[in-house]
Design an enzyme around this catalytic site. Structure first.
Site, PDB file in Angstrom:
ATOM      1  N   ASP A  31      18.286 -21.886  74.670  1.00 37.98           N
ATOM      2  CA  ASP A  31      18.305 -20.521  75.385  1.00 37.98           C
ATOM      3  C   ASP A  31      17.701 -20.946  76.673  1.00 37.98           C
ATOM      4  OD1 ASP A  31      17.604 -17.364  74.129  1.00 37.98           O
ATOM      5  OD2 ASP A  31      17.300 -17.818  76.083  1.00 37.98           O
ATOM      6  N   SER A  77      24.959  -8.701  78.291  1.00 39.21           N
ATOM      7  CA  SER A  77      25.451  -7.564  77.397  1.00 39.21           C
ATOM      8  C   SER A  77      24.950  -6.206  77.849  1.00 39.21           C
ATOM      9  CB  SER A  77      24.733  -7.699  75.974  1.00 39.21           C
ATOM     10  OG  SER A  77      23.516  -7.634  76.178  1.00 39.21           O
ATOM     11  N   THR A 117      32.033  -7.112  70.703  1.00 37.07           N
ATOM     12  CA  THR A 117      31.341  -5.761  71.075  1.00 37.07           C
ATOM     13  C   THR A 117      32.559  -4.620  70.900  1.00 37.07           C
ATOM     14  OG1 THR A 117      30.567  -4.464  72.637  1.00 37.07           O
ATOM     15  CG2 THR A 117      31.867  -6.261  73.423  1.00 37.07           C
ATOM     16  N   TYR A 141      31.737  -5.890  80.874  1.00 38.19           N
ATOM     17  CA  TYR A 141      31.040  -6.559  79.723  1.00 38.19           C
ATOM     18  C   TYR A 141      31.967  -6.657  78.724  1.00 38.19           C
ATOM     19  CZ  TYR A 141      28.570  -6.430  75.501  1.00 38.19           C
ATOM     20  OH  TYR A 141      28.241  -6.837  74.136  1.00 38.19           O
TER      21      TYR A 141
END
Ligand code: UDP
Length: 330
Positions: A31, A77, A117, A141
């Site tokens: 990360d 996101s 998504t 997105y």
């Protein structure tokens, strides 16, 4: 062998790591902490701070760790931010995916489970949405995630890297004990903002638009508990390891709640008034997004444990009460 969770310090990633560790997996987290939190990384996971667009960082990680599968959760996101900064989204999300797949190829890692998504569908042709339905994203997105799905399809054919794309609807809630939860800066998601108002940290909720083509005029979304999402990733990873080909699954509760209904549910859960006003539309918001998730239930054997939006909000409220300022308190 270990599982690499890219984005394991983020909201969804931290719950993913928690589930994997409680199921006995060895877990590595990568990360760059651009939106994630060091304090959200599980103490039993080995943490590498770096960017998955950085090929050297990934090569080094894959050389040090014996990774057999990657769970990719480190995309940006936020719909409203993507409308303002499309290039930021295509750079981080699409280029990040390409660099990761190239590094996986070099390291011989064959499996990736990927957070996609509902935003890939745009304004859906029917509700509930099935996986094969028309996909015409109405924000960058969703477009970036659809591009990532397409890339993975061709990479499976050419390079034998198998993938499952999980199209999340609205991830919400927190681990029930309130030890990890959602902490975005700035916060743009409905439930954490509603709970900020409930906690007295914000004067009122602005409901973005009440003139949509829905029963009460506000957008309708399908909320799914974050730990149910995490469970689906474990099932998808095992499905790939059993030798199945790449596939795509919707993950939702299959029940829609309007923004006004979420506000009412939060008033009930918190016992707070939660002042709200109607504000202009935000841009990039489809009227209604509700999943048909029967494929994930039938093929992966996925059984979500949370089927009630108030229970989901309750877990987010527990996190909020224990960590009013998120990870800053730790
Ligand atoms: N929303 C709202 N007020 C807010 C934040 C969100 O009315 O302060 C609405 C937003 O316009 C959408 C719904 O809540 O209709 C869910 O938005 P969120 O950003 O939580 O998730 P998304 O569906 O964009 O992934």
């Amino acid at each position: 062998m270990a599982v690499l969770v890219a984005g394991g310090a983020g909201y969804i990633g931290s719950h993913m790591v928690d589930r994997l560790i409680s199921e006995g997996y060895d877990v590595v987290v990568a990360d760059n902490l651009s939106t994630g939190h060091r304090a959200a990384v599980h103490p039993q996971a080995r943490f590498y701070e770096g960017d998955t667009r950085d090929a050297h960082f990934l090569d080094d990680l894959f050389a040090k760790e014996d990774i057999d599968a990657v769970i990719h959760m480190d995309a940006f996101s936020l719909v409203p931010e993507s409308m303002k900064k499309p290039l930021k989204y295509f750079d981080n999300n699409v280029i990040g995916m390409i660099v990761l797949l190239e590094a996986m190829k070099r390291a011989g890692v064959k499996y990736v489970v990927f957070s996609s998504t509902a935003a890939t569908y745009g304004n859906p042709e029917r509700i509930p949405i099935h996986e094969a339905d028309r996909k015409e994203p109405i924000n960058p997105y969703g477009e970036s995630k659809l591009m990532m799905e397409h890339i993975m399809k061709w990479v499976e054919q050419a390079d034998g890297i198998h993938s499952v794309a999980l199209r999340y609807f609205n991830a919400a809630g927190a681990k029930a004990d309130g030890s990890i939860g959602e902490d975005h800066h700035p916060e743009t998601h409905l439930i954490p903002i509603v709970l900020k108002v409930a906690a007295g940290q914000q004067d009122q909720l602005k409901i973005f638009g009440d003139d949509y083509d829905t029963p009460d005029g506000t957008n309708v979304r399908d909320y799914i508990h974050i730990l149910d999402l995490a469970d689906a990733h474990i099932l998808a990873m095992e499905y790939l390891k059993q030798g199945h080909a790449s596939d795509v699954f919707n993950l939702g509760s299959s029940t829609g709640f309007s923004n006004k209904e979420i506000l009412d549910a939060a008033r009930k859960v918190t016992g707070q008034e939660i002042p709200a006003e109607i504000a202009p539309r935000r841009g990039g918001d489809p009227d209604t997004l509700v999943a048909d998730s029967s494929k994930a239930r039938e093929v992966l054997g996925w059984k979500p444990k949370y089927d009630n939006v108030e229970d989901i909000i309750k877990t987010a409220w527990t996190w909020k009460q224990k960590h009013p300022n998120g990870y800053e308190d730790q």
